[in-house]
Design a protein around this motif. Structure first.
Motif, PDB file in Angstrom:
ATOM      1  N   ARG A 172       0.830  -1.197   0.000  1.00  0.00           N
ATOM      2  CA  ARG A 172       0.000   0.000   0.000  1.00  0.00           C
ATOM      3  C   ARG A 172       0.866   1.248   0.000  1.00  0.00           C
ATOM      4  O   ARG A 172       2.016   1.238   0.429  1.00  0.00           O
ATOM      5  N   PHE A 173       0.284   2.352  -0.466  1.00  0.00           N
ATOM      6  CA  PHE A 173       0.929   3.645  -0.338  1.00  0.00           C
ATOM      7  C   PHE A 173       0.431   4.313   0.942  1.00  0.00           C
ATOM      8  O   PHE A 173      -0.752   4.246   1.273  1.00  0.00           O
ATOM      9  N   VAL A 174       1.349   4.958   1.638  1.00  0.00           N
ATOM     10  CA  VAL A 174       1.022   5.724   2.843  1.00  0.00           C
ATOM     11  C   VAL A 174       1.255   7.190   2.508  1.00  0.00           C
ATOM     12  O   VAL A 174       2.382   7.594   2.191  1.00  0.00           O
ATOM     13  N   THR A 175       0.204   7.977   2.561  1.00  0.00           N
ATOM     14  CA  THR A 175       0.261   9.366   2.116  1.00  0.00           C
ATOM     15  C   THR A 175      -0.273  10.299   3.209  1.00  0.00           C
ATOM     16  O   THR A 175      -0.975   9.855   4.122  1.00  0.00           O
ATOM     17  N   PRO A 176       0.021  11.592   3.098  1.00  0.00           N
ATOM     18  CA  PRO A 176      -0.695  12.534   3.956  1.00  0.00           C
ATOM     19  C   PRO A 176      -2.183  12.516   3.609  1.00  0.00           C
ATOM     20  O   PRO A 176      -2.579  12.147   2.490  1.00  0.00           O
ATOM     21  N   ASN A 229      -3.331   8.694   4.985  1.00  0.00           N
ATOM     22  CA  ASN A 229      -4.073   7.678   4.238  1.00  0.00           C
ATOM     23  C   ASN A 229      -3.189   6.469   4.001  1.00  0.00           C
ATOM     24  O   ASN A 229      -2.002   6.610   3.707  1.00  0.00           O
ATOM     25  N   VAL A 230      -3.768   5.301   4.124  1.00  0.00           N
ATOM     26  CA  VAL A 230      -3.141   4.059   3.675  1.00  0.00           C
ATOM     27  C   VAL A 230      -4.047   3.536   2.570  1.00  0.00           C
ATOM     28  O   VAL A 230      -5.198   3.151   2.827  1.00  0.00           O
ATOM     29  N   LEU A 231      -3.549   3.559   1.328  1.00  0.00           N
ATOM     30  CA  LEU A 231      -4.446   3.281   0.205  1.00  0.00           C
ATOM     31  C   LEU A 231      -3.862   2.250  -0.748  1.00  0.00           C
ATOM     32  O   LEU A 231      -2.649   2.130  -0.913  1.00  0.00           O
ATOM     33  N   ASP A 232      -4.779   1.552  -1.378  1.00  0.00           N
ATOM     34  CA  ASP A 232      -4.468   0.511  -2.356  1.00  0.00           C
ATOM     35  C   ASP A 232      -4.687   1.098  -3.742  1.00  0.00           C
ATOM     36  O   ASP A 232      -5.814   1.127  -4.233  1.00  0.00           O
ATOM     37  N   LEU A 233      -3.624   1.587  -4.364  1.00  0.00           N
ATOM     38  CA  LEU A 233      -3.758   2.255  -5.660  1.00  0.00           C
ATOM     39  C   LEU A 233      -4.361   1.323  -6.701  1.00  0.00           C
ATOM     40  O   LEU A 233      -5.252   1.719  -7.467  1.00  0.00           O
ATOM     41  N   GLU A 234      -3.909   0.085  -6.735  1.00  0.00           N
ATOM     42  CA  GLU A 234      -4.427  -0.852  -7.732  1.00  0.00           C
ATOM     43  C   GLU A 234      -5.899  -1.174  -7.491  1.00  0.00           C
ATOM     44  O   GLU A 234      -6.637  -1.487  -8.424  1.00  0.00           O
ATOM     45  N   GLY A 235      -6.333  -1.102  -6.254  1.00  0.00           N
ATOM     46  CA  GLY A 235      -7.716  -1.436  -5.922  1.00  0.00           C
ATOM     47  C   GLY A 235      -8.654  -0.246  -5.850  1.00  0.00           C
ATOM     48  O   GLY A 235      -9.838  -0.427  -5.528  1.00  0.00           O
ATOM     49  N   LEU A 236      -8.156   0.963  -6.149  1.00  0.00           N
ATOM     50  CA  LEU A 236      -9.029   2.136  -6.051  1.00  0.00           C
ATOM     51  C   LEU A 236     -10.215   1.998  -6.995  1.00  0.00           C
ATOM     52  O   LEU A 236     -10.068   1.644  -8.171  1.00  0.00           O
ATOM     53  N   TYR A 237     -11.382   2.330  -6.467  1.00  0.00           N
ATOM     54  CA  TYR A 237     -12.633   2.093  -7.191  1.00  0.00           C
ATOM     55  C   TYR A 237     -13.618   3.181  -6.788  1.00  0.00           C
ATOM     56  O   TYR A 237     -13.775   3.480  -5.594  1.00  0.00           O
ATOM     57  N   LEU A 238     -14.242   3.789  -7.763  1.00  0.00           N
ATOM     58  CA  LEU A 238     -15.262   4.805  -7.519  1.00  0.00           C
ATOM     59  C   LEU A 238     -16.626   4.202  -7.783  1.00  0.00           C
ATOM     60  O   LEU A 238     -16.914   3.748  -8.889  1.00  0.00           O
ATOM     61  N   ALA A 272     -16.194   5.071  -2.138  1.00  0.00           N
ATOM     62  CA  ALA A 272     -14.982   4.601  -2.804  1.00  0.00           C
ATOM     63  C   ALA A 272     -14.549   3.288  -2.190  1.00  0.00           C
ATOM     64  O   ALA A 272     -15.005   2.902  -1.109  1.00  0.00           O
ATOM     65  N   ARG A 273     -13.678   2.602  -2.892  1.00  0.00           N
ATOM     66  CA  ARG A 273     -13.037   1.407  -2.365  1.00  0.00           C
ATOM     67  C   ARG A 273     -11.538   1.535  -2.583  1.00  0.00           C
ATOM     68  O   ARG A 273     -11.106   2.037  -3.619  1.00  0.00           O
ATOM     69  N   VAL A 277     -11.607   6.077   8.951  1.00  0.00           N
ATOM     70  CA  VAL A 277     -12.047   5.123   7.935  1.00  0.00           C
ATOM     71  C   VAL A 277     -11.183   3.874   8.068  1.00  0.00           C
ATOM     72  O   VAL A 277      -9.950   3.959   8.109  1.00  0.00           O
ATOM     73  N   ASP A 278     -11.835   2.729   8.176  1.00  0.00           N
ATOM     74  CA  ASP A 278     -11.152   1.442   8.282  1.00  0.00           C
ATOM     75  C   ASP A 278     -11.712   0.558   7.173  1.00  0.00           C
ATOM     76  O   ASP A 278     -12.860   0.140   7.224  1.00  0.00           O
ATOM     77  N   HIS A 279     -10.883   0.333   6.146  1.00  0.00           N
ATOM     78  CA  HIS A 279     -11.283  -0.456   4.985  1.00  0.00           C
ATOM     79  C   HIS A 279     -12.621   0.032   4.422  1.00  0.00           C
ATOM     80  O   HIS A 279     -13.586  -0.708   4.293  1.00  0.00           O
ATOM     81  N   ASP A 280     -12.615   1.320   4.116  1.00  0.00           N
ATOM     82  CA  ASP A 280     -13.708   2.005   3.401  1.00  0.00           C
ATOM     83  C   ASP A 280     -14.957   2.239   4.241  1.00  0.00           C
ATOM     84  O   ASP A 280     -15.953   2.757   3.729  1.00  0.00           O
ATOM     85  N   GLU A 281     -14.919   1.903   5.511  1.00  0.00           N
ATOM     86  CA  GLU A 281     -16.081   2.112   6.370  1.00  0.00           C
ATOM     87  C   GLU A 281     -15.736   3.096   7.484  1.00  0.00           C
ATOM     88  O   GLU A 281     -14.637   3.058   8.050  1.00  0.00           O
ATOM     89  N   LEU A 282     -16.696   3.960   7.820  1.00  0.00           N
ATOM     90  CA  LEU A 282     -16.481   4.928   8.890  1.00  0.00           C
ATOM     91  C   LEU A 282     -16.426   4.219  10.247  1.00  0.00           C
ATOM     92  O   LEU A 282     -17.180   3.281  10.500  1.00  0.00           O
TER      93      LEU A 282
END
Length: 568
Positions: free
Chosen positions: A50-54, A508-517, A537-538, A551-556
């Protein structure tokens, strides 16, 4: 032990640097380490792959009212946004004299399409100055960080009353009064000042909003308040491309005063600019003017969106044919009844007969061009603007009319299929050139505005998914900088938008390959049952605000660690 340690991620720190493998330690509301973290955390988050971003900073929103009944400011929080700047375009709810609250609510409805009755029911009020408004915001339990600009419309009306709507310049007393009110706002936490110059922004009744006709001397006097304090940003909706002749008279005048005010005050000035098919080449001319102005010492920053700014049509909201009487009558009923009625052949014939009548296809009643309406079925929101994805192409494939194709598509998707109609930034090649320009700030998603007509709050997710992952236009380091540090720096948000020890722990800890709108959905969760689009989003494993996971795995999670942010 640390409070949180994020392990094994690719850290993209917001400065524009390339990703690097590192751990991130968080204690309280601050980042305390980036690198190899030996000590354990009370909570360990695995960021492998995963990418870790501000956390992302959305610098152009209209969440001024919504945060009072929706402290998570959905949909923004679903898309990695941890800080929002509200009060853009000159429209704010303070300063306000007692008894004039409804006027500001109705002006907000007229400009930003947020129902006035919803605002009146949900806002609470109880303040007069902008500083008092910010205090009321700061006393709330917020999901994300919130900062605000004092708006010219409210300011001018507060000081000048009805005279604020005219073209006559303010008196010396008026200018002194406005300066004093702006000073109060700045001394109590405002991030700056916003104004609207476009003739498209009107009060109920059609007159241009207060400030539209303000002369450069008035704007310079207000900017002088910011200059005296050495802080604050000016935000402008300029009159570029409006009522222009061949010599671009109005556009030249706008660029001239913005440069002069920025140079004289020493303050940054951000202004909105979008590509438009109605004004080919204007956006590139503006980029040239900005480069020249910046070369002369002006800190002017164009601000644009990362895709088309669009109306979203569908059975749940509005359709491209609602200006036609039979369609307007049909759309007046409840959603379930409308969907059921489409199975009634006489209803369908009546709607199609009106939509396909040539006499009705021109002038103010004309439906939208089907070649510029794009299918967005339930599921993934791809914002596919290829000609083959248009309603016109769909009609050709079905061997029917665009209106009939729309009805068939609506029935087949159980009313959840939408049409995407970009009204600005229609040319993605132009968008690509703007967002790769180092002078340009990413913004203008208008989160919180036009709630039942548009849904652009997911622009951060789109930027990463489309322009970074799918198109490779921007590398991840540069894209994250545009979503984080550039906006934070522009509005003086120290310690935000960067991952470095001592900075606030917005992450943010995000899955770039899994990003989904997800395709936007209509809900009725505003006060008095007002409807709005939301978009999920996912791909966001975690979003952290001030050291707490929201947000924990796309859920508040229910945590509300946000706070009021002020310059510096």
């Amino acid at each position: 032990m640390h409070d949180i340690v994020i392990r094994h991620g690719e850290v993209v720190d917001g400065t524009g640097s390339a990703p690097r493998r590192a751990d991130v330690a968080i204690d309280g509301d601050r980042i305390t380490g980036v690198g190899v973290i030996g000590d354990r955390g009370r909570r360990e988050l695995d960021a492998s792959g995963r990418f870790v971003t501000p956390g992302f900073v959305d610098v152009h929103t209209h969440l001024d009212a919504q945060l009072f009944w929706d402290p998570m400011v959905t949909s923004s929080c679903y898309h990695g946004v941890t800080t929002v700047v509200m009060g853009n375009c000159g429209v704010t709810f303070a300063p306000v004299r007692p008894g004039q609250e409804r006027y500001l609510a109705e002006m907000m409805e007229s400009v930003e399409d947020i129902p006035a009755e919803t605002i009146m029911a949900g806002l609470g009020w109880g303040w007069e100055t902008y500083g008092e408004y910010l205090k009321a915001v700061g006393q709330r339990e917020l999901g994300v960080n919130v900062g605000g600009l004092i708006g010219h419309c409210a300011l001018r009306y507060y000081v000048m009353g009805e005279r604020s709507l005219g073209e006559s310049p303010p008196t010396d007393d008026d200018l002194a009064g406005m300066a004093a009110v702006v000073a109060e706002a700045m001394d109590n936490g405002a991030l700056g000042f916003s104004t609207s110059r476009t003739f498209m922004h009107t009060v109920p009744g059609g007159r241009p909003v207060p400030g539209t006709h303000a002369q450069p001397a008035e704007l310079a006097a207000i900017a002088g308040v910011l200059a005296a304090r050495g802080r604050g940003t000016l935000q402008v909706v300029p009159r570029i491309g409006e009522r222009d002749g061949a010599d671009r008279q109005n556009s030249v005048a706008e660029m001239t005063w913005m440069e002069q005010v920025s140079r004289a005050s020493g303050r940054p000035l951000a202004f909105s600019i979008m590509q438009s098919d109605r004004r080919p080449g204007l956006w590139s001319w503006v980029m040239e003017q900005v480069a020249a102005a910046r070369g002369r010492g002006a800190d002017v920053r164009p601000m644009t969106a990362v895709r088309g700014s669009a109306i979203v049509y569908g059975l749940a909201g509005r359709t491209p044919y609602d200006t036609l009487p039979a369609w307007a009558e049909f759309m007046a009923g409840p959603f379930a009844a409308r969907l059921e009625a489409l199975a009634d052949e006489p209803v369908r014939r009546r709607l199609l007969a009106e939509a396909e009548r040539p006499a009705e296809m021109s002038g103010p009643l004309a439906p939208k061009d089907p070649a510029k309406l794009y299918l967005m079925p339930p599921g993934s929101a791809d914002y596919d603007v290829r000609p083959e994805n248009s309603l016109a192409a769909e009609a050709a494939r079905r061997g029917t009319s665009p209106a009939a194709a729309f009805l068939d598509y609506t029935v087949e998707t159980r009313g959840l299929g939408l049409l995407y109609y970009p009204v600005l930034n229609q040319d993605l090649d132009a968008v690509a050139q703007m967002i790769t320009n180092p002078d340009v700030v990413v913004g203008v998603a208008d989160a919180g505005a036009h709630v039942a007509l548009t849904m652009d709050a997911g622009n951060s997710t789109y930027l990463l998914r489309h322009w970074v992952r799918d198109e490779g236009l921007l590398d991840i380091g540069r894209a994250v900088r545009k979503l984080t540090l550039e906006g934070a720096d522009l509005f003086g948000l120290a310690g935000r938008g960067v991952l470095t020890p001592g900075a606030f722990a917005d992450v943010n800890v995000l899955d770039l390959e899994g990003l989904y709108l997800h395709t936007p959905e209509m809900v009725a969760d505003f006060p008095l049952g007002a409807k709005r689009f939301v978009q999920r989003a996912r791909g966001y494993d975690y979003t952290i605000v001030n050291g707490s996971v929201i947000v924990d795995h796309d859920e508040l999670t229910g945590q509300r660690p946000g706070r009021l942010v002020t310059p510096g």
